[in-house]
Design a protein around this motif. Structure first.
Motif, PDB file in Angstrom:
ATOM      1  N   GLY A  58       0.832  -1.200   0.000  1.00  0.00           N
ATOM      2  CA  GLY A  58       0.000   0.000   0.000  1.00  0.00           C
ATOM      3  C   GLY A  58       0.866   1.250   0.000  1.00  0.00           C
ATOM      4  O   GLY A  58       2.011   1.239  -0.439  1.00  0.00           O
ATOM      5  N   GLU A  59       0.310   2.333   0.510  1.00  0.00           N
ATOM      6  CA  GLU A  59       1.033   3.602   0.516  1.00  0.00           C
ATOM      7  C   GLU A  59       1.932   3.778   1.727  1.00  0.00           C
ATOM      8  O   GLU A  59       2.838   4.599   1.716  1.00  0.00           O
ATOM      9  CB  GLU A  59       0.021   4.757   0.458  1.00  0.00           C
ATOM     10  N   SER A  60       1.667   3.028   2.786  1.00  0.00           N
ATOM     11  CA  SER A  60       2.435   3.278   4.001  1.00  0.00           C
ATOM     12  C   SER A  60       2.836   1.986   4.711  1.00  0.00           C
ATOM     13  O   SER A  60       2.566   1.808   5.888  1.00  0.00           O
ATOM     14  CB  SER A  60       1.619   4.148   4.956  1.00  0.00           C
ATOM     15  N   GLY A  61       3.476   1.115   4.000  1.00  0.00           N
ATOM     16  CA  GLY A  61       3.919  -0.108   4.651  1.00  0.00           C
ATOM     17  C   GLY A  61       4.756  -0.959   3.722  1.00  0.00           C
ATOM     18  O   GLY A  61       4.999  -0.617   2.576  1.00  0.00           O
ATOM     19  N   LYS A  62       5.193  -2.094   4.249  1.00  0.00           N
ATOM     20  CA  LYS A  62       5.999  -3.023   3.467  1.00  0.00           C
ATOM     21  C   LYS A  62       5.789  -4.435   4.003  1.00  0.00           C
ATOM     22  O   LYS A  62       5.288  -4.632   5.112  1.00  0.00           O
ATOM     23  CB  LYS A  62       7.471  -2.659   3.519  1.00  0.00           C
ATOM     24  N   VAL A  63       6.202  -5.401   3.205  1.00  0.00           N
ATOM     25  CA  VAL A  63       6.197  -6.802   3.598  1.00  0.00           C
ATOM     26  C   VAL A  63       7.600  -7.341   3.340  1.00  0.00           C
ATOM     27  O   VAL A  63       8.124  -7.217   2.232  1.00  0.00           O
ATOM     28  CB  VAL A  63       5.173  -7.625   2.782  1.00  0.00           C
TER      29      VAL A  63
END
Length: 180
Positions: A121-126
């Motif tokens: 998304g716009e504000s995260g990571k995996v």
């Protein structure tokens, strides 16, 4: 929140040191349930490193989601957090010999089949890694000759077989790896 579908386990938590040990125990229990005991040490080590990174680096908070998923021939472990900054793998030459941080992602890379990071998304990571689940090929001597023997893997609870009518999959009943 913990969910245990047949091939997927999700744990939402705040990445605090006390919670990291709990998640390791949940991952270990789920892998035992899936009869993947040989993967417990590497999966626990990898998830510990990824959660430690969330604890140390994630902004604005330490909330994250750990997912383990049993795929066809591999186990995928991923940690999702709300910080869009991508992790940096340190060059081993730049890490002081007695440093207590900076080697985690290199260790994850060394002990896993593959690993990576992707925006979420716009504000995260995996950040994720995979471990192979296939049974090893064993060699056995037979009257002076060597031949390869492929062991047939045991049927796991997480596998889905055909129903009696052959038209739809036969799903295993939901079972918890936690007593009670």
């Amino acid at each position: 929140m913990i969910s245990y579908p047949s091939r997927h386990c999700t744990v939402e938590l705040q990445a605090l040191p006390s919670r990291i040990g709990q998640v390791r125990r949940i991952v270990s229990a789920q892998l035992r349930y899936w009869h993947l005991d040989p993967l417990i040490d590497r999966a626990s080590l990898g998830v510990t490193e990824l959660l430690s990174n969330v604890h140390r680096h994630a902004q604005p908070d330490k909330t994250c989601t750990v997912e383990i998923e049993l795929l066809l021939d591999r186990l995928m472990v991923s940690v999702r957090d709300g910080d869009p900054r991508m992790p940096v793998v340190e060059d081993p030459q730049d890490i002081a010999p007695m440093a207590t941080c900076g080697r985690g992602l290199a260790m994850v890379a060394a002990m896993s089949e593959s690993w990576g990071v992707r925006p979420d998304g716009e504000s995260g990571k995996v950040v994720w890694f995979t471990l192979p689940t296939s049974a090893p090929v064993m060699t056995a001597p037979s009257l002076g000759t060597r031949r390869t023997v492929q062991e047939k893997p045991e049927r796991r609870f997480a596998e889905v077989g055909a129903s009696a009518d052959g038209l739809r999959p036969d799903h295993a009943p939901a079972r918890s790896a936690v007593a009670g």
